[in-house]
Structures are given as structure tokens and as C-alpha cells.
Design a protein around this motif. Structure first.
Motif, PDB file in Angstrom:
ATOM      1  N   VAL A 162      88.725  40.252 -37.800  1.00 42.34           N
ATOM      2  CA  VAL A 162      89.832  39.541 -38.429  1.00 42.34           C
ATOM      3  C   VAL A 162      91.075  39.654 -37.553  1.00 42.34           C
ATOM      4  N   ARG A 163      91.706  38.504 -37.307  1.00 45.72           N
ATOM      5  CA  ARG A 163      92.980  38.443 -36.581  1.00 45.72           C
ATOM      6  C   ARG A 163      93.983  37.699 -37.448  1.00 45.72           C
ATOM      7  N   THR A 207      95.132  42.091 -34.448  1.00 43.27           N
ATOM      8  CA  THR A 207      93.669  42.166 -34.499  1.00 43.27           C
ATOM      9  C   THR A 207      93.272  43.451 -35.193  1.00 43.27           C
ATOM     10  N   ILE A 208      92.555  43.330 -36.293  1.00 48.27           N
ATOM     11  CA  ILE A 208      92.110  44.509 -37.027  1.00 48.27           C
ATOM     12  C   ILE A 208      90.855  45.051 -36.368  1.00 48.27           C
ATOM     13  N   GLU A 209      90.903  46.332 -36.030  1.00 45.07           N
ATOM     14  CA  GLU A 209      89.791  46.936 -35.306  1.00 45.07           C
ATOM     15  C   GLU A 209      88.539  46.944 -36.167  1.00 45.07           C
ATOM     16  N   GLY A 210      87.394  46.764 -35.516  1.00 46.36           N
ATOM     17  CA  GLY A 210      86.132  46.781 -36.240  1.00 46.36           C
ATOM     18  C   GLY A 210      85.858  45.466 -36.940  1.00 46.36           C
ATOM     19  N   ILE A 219      95.601  48.225 -36.167  1.00 46.95           N
ATOM     20  CA  ILE A 219      95.868  46.852 -35.777  1.00 46.95           C
ATOM     21  C   ILE A 219      96.367  46.825 -34.349  1.00 46.95           C
ATOM     22  N   ILE A 220      95.749  45.993 -33.530  1.00 41.37           N
ATOM     23  CA  ILE A 220      96.191  45.777 -32.159  1.00 41.37           C
ATOM     24  C   ILE A 220      97.131  44.588 -32.179  1.00 41.37           C
ATOM     25  N   LYS A 221      98.319  44.750 -31.614  1.00 42.05           N
ATOM     26  CA  LYS A 221      99.310  43.686 -31.672  1.00 42.05           C
ATOM     27  C   LYS A 221      99.489  43.061 -30.308  1.00 42.05           C
ATOM     28  N   GLU A 278      80.949  41.835 -29.713  1.00 39.45           N
ATOM     29  CA  GLU A 278      79.800  42.399 -30.397  1.00 39.45           C
ATOM     30  C   GLU A 278      80.261  43.185 -31.615  1.00 39.45           C
ATOM     31  N   LYS A 279      79.346  43.388 -32.547  1.00 39.63           N
ATOM     32  CA  LYS A 279      79.687  44.146 -33.738  1.00 39.63           C
ATOM     33  C   LYS A 279      80.127  45.542 -33.340  1.00 39.63           C
ATOM     34  N   SER A 280      81.152  46.022 -34.023  1.00 39.62           N
ATOM     35  CA  SER A 280      81.701  47.320 -33.664  1.00 39.62           C
ATOM     36  C   SER A 280      80.688  48.420 -33.917  1.00 39.62           C
TER      37      SER A 280
END
Length: 476
Positions: A170-171, A244-247, A232-234, A221-223
């Protein structure tokens, strides 16, 4: 026709994917025994336009020759003009010959794919859908002494698109993108002539621009660490940000999923008492203040709109609820300000101590001349009328601090007309008609924060503004 140009003209969602193989020199429709599942799926959610870019990958077995692919999106809110098909494995071995929407199956699409490869290949199918949204909310818990707080952020994703998304990356798009100028540029017309471009063409250009902006990541690929706490990566992209939500997360249709976006354990907290009639009404309110910066351990990116719920440790293994307040987009370095309302232990009132009038000016009858009337009784040889004067008002702002700690008080007052603000307080102009001043009041103190307001009237008034003058206390 290349895959990219074809993708701009097509649209669908991968709800069912069926492969047909040519047999005995002619094509026969033979369903695969197992419909290929999504291998990965990525959602980029843009609330401002109710659009989500979906990018999914699947592993499909191809035979050498012509391979018809069937794609269906029945019962969903997918845009049937936005599909794009790409080959991630051996792209030089594949080409899309044509695409067909069967007239008797309006929610279905057939691609004819020419393949020089026999075996399994990964394809990416992307499209826009609506009905997926996100919202942010925050929880702030102050310690018992109210010197620092724990501050957590959460994101809630709601899916009403008609499609389930399992193990999705999810982003989230934060901020509003100005699409008008970009659409006009792509259409080759000035902005003022954009209304002359057809609605369908504008929508096509808008989606092309958003796909370019949001499609800069291929679904991974799937985490392997799906059980790790989310972070969250910004990514800063000029006027907006992508979080971007990790996983991965599974978000079924009709459901909402709440995910933690960040966590700050020891955020420095400041308390301020404010009087700002235009914002908070005619009262002194108590504010919790903290800053969105690295010093406050909150990261280096803006915070999106959301609801903040504030609690305090009550010292008895419990929490006391203080306030719930929405906040707007908080840029890097800006304060988060939460109004907790009035404090019964701090009393504030404004008292007028004295009023008088001086600096009288007379307009001489029958002329354009003005003459200042001197102080004391005088004998006037000319006739005229009072045309200007100064009104003086002396005020005391009484603050009663019944708390056990010193408090910082900030007061803003706005004055109309041409005025002078005189005080011993460290005052300054907040704007041309507003004065701001502050003071620290110790526990048990009852100071009177005095100021004199001089308002020029009639002929004496020259401009609509307030001038701040520092008054030196006697003996200094």
C-alpha cells in the motif's frame, strides 16, 4: 502497436485471468485447470481524485504462437479505459497483436499475444479503480508532568472498490497535485483553453500523468517479514509525498484496515496559554505544542490531515482524555497545536482602569485650516469645531495562576483604526492591526499586564495601523 500505447487505450481489472492455447493449427478455447493467482499487487491511493493505481503481477504459461488472454472485471469500480499490459519476463519475446471488447460481454477484454517463448513468464497488469480511500489519525499521550509525550500515527485504508486485494503493498499519496497545468501541457493548449478539450480527452491525459507520477515502482515480491511492525517510507516528490507502508496487507472489499504509520516515544512537549479572540473566542485557552522535526523524533516529512486524540497519564495506571481535534497537513518544521480549552486553575480577565481624551484639533470655520487647542483654559478668537482628538484607554489584563507550575501566556489583540499600543510588556506587531505580547506567570502570582491604547480620531487619524511603543518603567 507497442504495449504502452495499447495500454493507454484499454482498461480492465484482473479478476479472472484465463489462457487459451492454439491447437491443431487453429485456436480453440481451452481453460487452464488453475486460474493464475496474483503474484504481487500494489495499491497507490490518491484521495483527492478518488483514484487508485493498481499494479499486479502474475505468472502465466505461454506457448509459441498466438495466445489469447481473457481479462474480466465484473462487479467492480475499475476504469475500463486505463488498463496496461506489460511483460516483465523476456519482453522481447512477446507482443500484443490486438485487443477486443466482446459486445455480448461488456466487462471482459481479450488480448491476442504473439509469443516466441514457451514456458512461464511474468506479466504486469495495471489499471485505475475508484472506491479505495485512506485517512490518518494520531494518538498523543502526555506523561504525568506534561513535559513529553508519546505520539503515534495510524493510517486507515477503506476498500469499497468491489474487489478484494490480498497481500497488497500500500502506498498513500499525501498532498494535492495541480493537474490543470500538466493536462494543458499534454493537450498542447493554454490553460485558459483547456475547457475546449473534450472531457474524455482530459480524463485520458489526467490518468496518463498520474500513472507516470505514481507508477515509478514495480510491485515487489511478497515481504518475507510480514510479521514485522509496519513503518512508512516517505518519498518527497515536490508538492506531494508518497508514503509506502512496509510489508503487505490484505484489504477485502467492504472492509477497513488500520495500520501504524510511525511511533515517537519521547516527543518534547510545550504548554502555552493563549488569548486569540479570532481563533479561540474571548477566553484564555491551554495549548499543547510540539514540532514535526527530527529534534522531536518525528522524522523528516509532512504529516497528513487527520484526527489527534490527546490523553494524559493520570498516575494511577490509567489515562485521562483531554481533547480530540483535527489537524491540517503539517509541513516539516511546523508546530502541531492542540487546543485543550479553558483551564479552571488559570483566571484571566480584562479590566479598563482609566479613559481620557487629549490632543484636540479645531477646524477653523470657512477655511481649510486646523489649529491644535492648547492645554488648559484658553480664549479663542476664531470660530470652528473639534475635528480631531486622541482617545486614551488604560487596561489591566489580570492573570491568576493557581497551578503548581509557571505558565507561559501569549496574548494577541487586534485594534481598528490608527492606534498606538504602549506597554512595559515585550510586545510586537503580529500584523498591521494586531499586537502580540507574552509573559511568564509563576505559581500563585496575580500580575496585572497593563497597556495603554491611544486611538487617533478624526483629523488626527492618518492610517489604519497599530504602532507598538515600549514604555520604560519609572526608575529605569
Amino acid at each position: 502497436m507497442d504495449n504502452r500505447s495499447l495500454g493507454r487505450r484499454l482498461g480492465a481489472a484482473a479478476l479472472v485471468l484465463v489462457l487459451f492455447f492454439p491447437r491443431s493449427g487453429r485456436s480453440e478455447n481451452i481453460d487452464l485447470s488453475t486460474v493464475p493467482d496474483r503474484d504481487t499487487v500494489q495499491l497507490t491511493i490518491y484521495n483527492s481524485e478518488d483514484l487508485t493505481l493498481v499494479r499486479e503481477t502474475r505468472k502465466v504459461s505461454f506457448a509459441v504462437g498466438i495466445n489469447p488472454l481473457q481479462f474480466s472485471w465484473a462487479g467492480t469500480r475499475i476504469d475500463p479505459t486505463s488498463v496496461e499490459l506489460r511483460f516483465l519476463s523476456h519482453p522481447e519475446k512477446f507482443s500484443v497483436l490486438d485487443a477486443t471488447f466482446p459486445h455480448d460481454k461488456p466487462q471482459m477484454l481479450y488480448w491476442n499475444v504473439s509469443s516466441d517463448w514457451e514456458g512461464e513468464a511474468t506479466v504486469e497488469i495495471s489499471y485505475f479503480t475508484s472506491g479505495i480511500s485512506w485517512s490518518a489519525d494520531y494518538v498523543a499521550i502526555a506523561d504525568r508532568d506534561e513535559t513529553q509525550l508519546g505520539f503515534e500515527g495510524f493510517v486507515r485504508v477503506t476498500n469499497r472498490s468491489g474487489e478484494d486485494y490480498d497481500d497488497a503493498q500500500v502506498r498513500l499519496v499525501v498532498g494535492t497535485i495541480n493537474l490543470v497545468e500538466k493536462i494543458a501541457q499534454l493537450a498542447g493548449v493554454p490553460v485558459e483553453q483547456l475547457s475546449e478539450v473534450s472531457k474524455d480527452r482530459r480524463e485520458e491525459l489526467k490518468k496518463a500523468d498520474l500513472r507516470f507520477r505514481f507508477g515509478n515502482r514495480v510491485a515487489g515480491e511478497k515481504s518475507a517479514a510480514a510479521n514485522k511492525p509496519k513503518e512508512i517510507i516517505k518519498e518527497g516528490l515536490s508538492e506531494y509525498f508518497i508514503y509506502t507502508i512496509e510489508g503487505t496487507e490484505t484489504i477485502p472489499d467492504g472492509w477497513s484496515k488500520r495500520m501504524r504509520s510511525f511511533q515517537g516515544q519521547t516527543v518534547p512537549l510545550r504548554i502555552q496559554y493563549r488569548y486569540r479572540a479570532a481563533q479561540y473566542g474571548d477566553r484564555l485557552v491551554r495549548m499543547f505544542l510540539w514540532t514535526n522535526d527530527e529534534v522531536s523524533r518525528l522524522g523528516t516529512t509532512p504529516l497528513p490531515d487527520g484526527m489527534v486524540r490527546v490523553f494524559r497519564d493520570n498516575g494511577r495506571d490509567g489515562l485521562s482524555f483531554l481533547a480530540a481535534q483535527p489537524i491540517k497537513y503539517v509541513p516539516i518544521g511546523d508546530k502541531i497545536e492542540i487546543n485543550l480549552g479553558g483551564d479552571p486553575e488559570v483566571i484571566f480577565e480584562l479590566v479598563k482602569r482609566r479613559s481620557w481624551r487629549d490632543n484636540l484639533w479645531l477646524k477653523i470655520t470657512g477655511t481649510d485650516k486646523f489649529r491644535r487647542i492648547p492645554e488648559g483654559p484658553v480664549q479663542l478668537n476664531e470660530r470652528g469645531q473639534i475635528a480631531g482628538w486622541d482617545d486614551h484607554n488604560l487596561f489591566a489584563q489580570r492573570v491568576r495562576n493557581y497551578t503548581s507550575k509557571p505558565i507561559d501566556v501569549e496574548i494577541r489583540r487586534s485594534f481598528g483604526g490608527h492606534a498606538v499600543f504602549r506597554s512595559e510588556l515585550p510586545a510586537r506587531n503580529h500584523d498591521y492591526q494586531t499586537v502580540e505580547f507574552s509573559a511568564t506567570v509563576k505559581p500563585g502570582e496575580k500580575p496585572e499586564l497593563k497597556y495603554e491604547l491611544v486611538t487617533h480620531q478624526g483629523h488626527n487619524a492618518k492610517q489604519a495601523s497599530v504602532t507598538v511603543e515600549k514604555v520604560t518603567p519609572p526608575g529605569d
